[in-house]
Design a protein around this motif. Structure first.
Motif, PDB file in Angstrom:
ATOM      1  N   VAL A  67       9.449   3.085  -3.215  1.00  0.00           N
ATOM      2  CA  VAL A  67      10.697   2.848  -3.952  1.00  0.00           C
ATOM      3  C   VAL A  67      11.148   1.395  -3.866  1.00  0.00           C
ATOM      4  CG1 VAL A  67      13.145   3.462  -4.126  1.00  0.00           C
ATOM      5  CG2 VAL A  67      11.443   5.241  -3.655  1.00  0.00           C
ATOM      6  N   PHE A  68      11.033   0.796  -2.675  1.00  0.00           N
ATOM      7  CA  PHE A  68      11.617  -0.527  -2.454  1.00  0.00           C
ATOM      8  C   PHE A  68      10.590  -1.633  -2.236  1.00  0.00           C
ATOM      9  CE2 PHE A  68      14.721   2.616  -0.894  1.00  0.00           C
ATOM     10  CZ  PHE A  68      15.778   2.349  -1.769  1.00  0.00           C
ATOM     11  N   GLY A  69       9.307  -1.287  -2.225  1.00  0.00           N
ATOM     12  CA  GLY A  69       8.274  -2.294  -2.056  1.00  0.00           C
ATOM     13  C   GLY A  69       8.271  -2.890  -0.665  1.00  0.00           C
ATOM     14  N   LYS A  70       7.876  -4.150  -0.577  1.00  0.00           N
ATOM     15  CA  LYS A  70       7.781  -4.823   0.714  1.00  0.00           C
ATOM     16  C   LYS A  70       9.121  -4.861   1.441  1.00  0.00           C
ATOM     17  CE  LYS A  70       7.127  -9.294   0.784  1.00  0.00           C
ATOM     18  NZ  LYS A  70       6.475 -10.620   0.674  1.00  0.00           N
ATOM     19  N   THR A  71      10.204  -4.982   0.684  1.00  0.00           N
ATOM     20  CA  THR A  71      11.537  -4.994   1.295  1.00  0.00           C
ATOM     21  C   THR A  71      11.786  -3.702   2.067  1.00  0.00           C
ATOM     22  OG1 THR A  71      12.421  -6.396  -0.473  1.00  0.00           O
ATOM     23  CG2 THR A  71      14.018  -5.162   0.839  1.00  0.00           C
ATOM     24  N   LEU A 115       8.372   9.332   5.062  1.00  0.00           N
ATOM     25  CA  LEU A 115       9.539   8.496   4.769  1.00  0.00           C
ATOM     26  C   LEU A 115       9.153   7.024   4.656  1.00  0.00           C
ATOM     27  CD1 LEU A 115      12.230  10.193   7.045  1.00  0.00           C
ATOM     28  CD2 LEU A 115      12.132  10.199   4.548  1.00  0.00           C
ATOM     29  N   VAL A 116       8.186   6.584   5.482  1.00  0.00           N
ATOM     30  CA  VAL A 116       7.691   5.203   5.362  1.00  0.00           C
ATOM     31  C   VAL A 116       7.103   4.973   3.971  1.00  0.00           C
ATOM     32  CG1 VAL A 116       5.968   3.544   6.156  1.00  0.00           C
ATOM     33  CG2 VAL A 116       7.255   4.881   7.818  1.00  0.00           C
ATOM     34  N   LEU A 117       6.256   5.893   3.519  1.00  0.00           N
ATOM     35  CA  LEU A 117       5.649   5.766   2.195  1.00  0.00           C
ATOM     36  C   LEU A 117       6.708   5.785   1.102  1.00  0.00           C
ATOM     37  CD1 LEU A 117       2.446   8.022   2.358  1.00  0.00           C
ATOM     38  CD2 LEU A 117       2.640   5.551   2.682  1.00  0.00           C
ATOM     39  N   ARG A 168      -3.022   2.331  -2.010  1.00  0.00           N
ATOM     40  CA  ARG A 168      -3.142   2.608  -3.450  1.00  0.00           C
ATOM     41  C   ARG A 168      -1.885   2.243  -4.228  1.00  0.00           C
ATOM     42  NH1 ARG A 168      -7.472   5.867  -4.780  1.00  0.00           N
ATOM     43  NH2 ARG A 168      -8.665   6.705  -3.001  1.00  0.00           N
ATOM     44  N   PHE A 169      -0.789   2.034  -3.499  1.00  0.00           N
ATOM     45  CA  PHE A 169       0.457   1.658  -4.183  1.00  0.00           C
ATOM     46  C   PHE A 169       0.313   0.246  -4.744  1.00  0.00           C
ATOM     47  CE2 PHE A 169       3.369   4.536  -1.395  1.00  0.00           C
ATOM     48  CZ  PHE A 169       2.803   5.657  -2.005  1.00  0.00           C
ATOM     49  N   PRO A 170       0.902  -0.020  -5.910  1.00  0.00           N
ATOM     50  CA  PRO A 170       0.838  -1.387  -6.445  1.00  0.00           C
ATOM     51  C   PRO A 170       1.572  -2.368  -5.538  1.00  0.00           C
ATOM     52  CG  PRO A 170       2.388  -0.035  -7.684  1.00  0.00           C
ATOM     53  CD  PRO A 170       1.643   0.890  -6.774  1.00  0.00           C
ATOM     54  N   VAL A 171       1.050  -3.563  -5.412  1.00  0.00           N
ATOM     55  CA  VAL A 171       1.684  -4.593  -4.595  1.00  0.00           C
ATOM     56  C   VAL A 171       2.937  -5.081  -5.288  1.00  0.00           C
ATOM     57  CG1 VAL A 171       1.449  -6.880  -3.580  1.00  0.00           C
ATOM     58  CG2 VAL A 171      -0.490  -5.306  -3.563  1.00  0.00           C
ATOM     59  N   LYS A 172       4.082  -4.970  -4.602  1.00  0.00           N
ATOM     60  CA  LYS A 172       5.324  -5.500  -5.154  1.00  0.00           C
ATOM     61  C   LYS A 172       6.215  -5.957  -4.010  1.00  0.00           C
ATOM     62  CE  LYS A 172       7.669  -0.999  -5.575  1.00  0.00           C
ATOM     63  NZ  LYS A 172       8.422  -0.113  -6.491  1.00  0.00           N
ATOM     64  N   ASP A 173       6.994  -6.993  -4.289  1.00  0.00           N
ATOM     65  CA  ASP A 173       7.868  -7.541  -3.261  1.00  0.00           C
ATOM     66  C   ASP A 173       9.128  -6.703  -3.138  1.00  0.00           C
ATOM     67  OD1 ASP A 173       6.090  -9.582  -2.749  1.00  0.00           O
ATOM     68  OD2 ASP A 173       6.986 -10.884  -4.252  1.00  0.00           O
TER      69      ASP A 173
END
Length: 225
Positions: free
Chosen positions: A24-28, A17-19, A220-225
């Protein structure tokens, strides 16, 4: 062995669930999970179970996700973002504790059925919350700083397991000592308290190992805010 096997499944679901939140929501999503996990872990910890023949409290898997989240934030966004998440979790738990104590003070209607179970659950929360708040700040900031130190010493991607496990296992030892001392010393007999301390840390140790593959996936996930 039901609790042991179901506990393993429970931990895997928590980390999955964390992943999902991060994907889905990035850093938020990670910041939201920090607030969610601190509240949920402190509700679960009032339930005691038996694992490996010893008395243990629930909440270890959920609480372990908070350390995974701060490690992911530290790894991908830096120490300051991880520290921000620590403070967010702290104020979320503090707010929940304050609000629920005020909720209990409302005079219930004569047909109300919720006051008694709410009181049973939340009337013991202040001591647990006090222990959790103290342990949370000590352990989480310890985790952030140890992770940052290990990141300088072991900076390679393949060495993430050293950063993750090294910081989490040390900080979780501090967390267990502070929390169980404040929350349960004097509540349970000393022999029972020692069992809770040992079992709680053992479970956190196992959870720390289990979360490592999920940390690598998150990397491995792309960095997104």
């Amino acid at each position: 062995m039901f609790n042991e096997w179901f506990g393993l499944l429970f931990a895997i679901i928590n980390f999955t669930l964390v992943l999902t939140m991060y994907r889905v929501f990035g850093k938020t999503g990670l910041f939201v999970w920090i607030g969610f996990s601190t509240v949920m872990a402190n509700l679960q910890v009032v339930k005691t179970i038996e694992m490996f023949g010893l008395t243990a409290t629930l909440g270890n898997a959920m609480y372990g996700t908070a350390f995974l989240v701060t490690d992911i934030l530290n790894e991908k966004y830096g120490k300051e973002e991880a520290k921000k998440a620590v403070w967010l979790g702290f104020f979320t738990l503090l707010s929940m504790t304050l609000i629920m104590q005020m909720v209990l003070l409302f005079k219930p209607h004569e047909t109300d059925f919720a006051q008694e179970p709410l009181s049973t659950l939340f009337s013991i929360l202040p001591r647990i919350a006090a222990g959790s708040l103290a342990a949370y700040l000590v352990s989480q900031f310890t985790d952030v700083y140890i992770f940052t130190y290990l990141k300088k010493k072991f900076p390679k991607d393949g060495q993430f397991w050293i950063r993750n496990n090294g910081s989490t296992m040390i900080s979780q030892l501090l967390d267990t000592l502070v929390f169980t001392s404040i929350a349960f010393l004097g509540v349970f007999p000393m022999e029972e308290w020692i069992q809770i301390f040992i079992t709680t840390y053992l479970l956190k140790f196992i959870v720390a190992i289990l979360d490592t593959p999920f940390g690598y996936i998150a990397k491995r996930f792309p960095v997104k805010d």
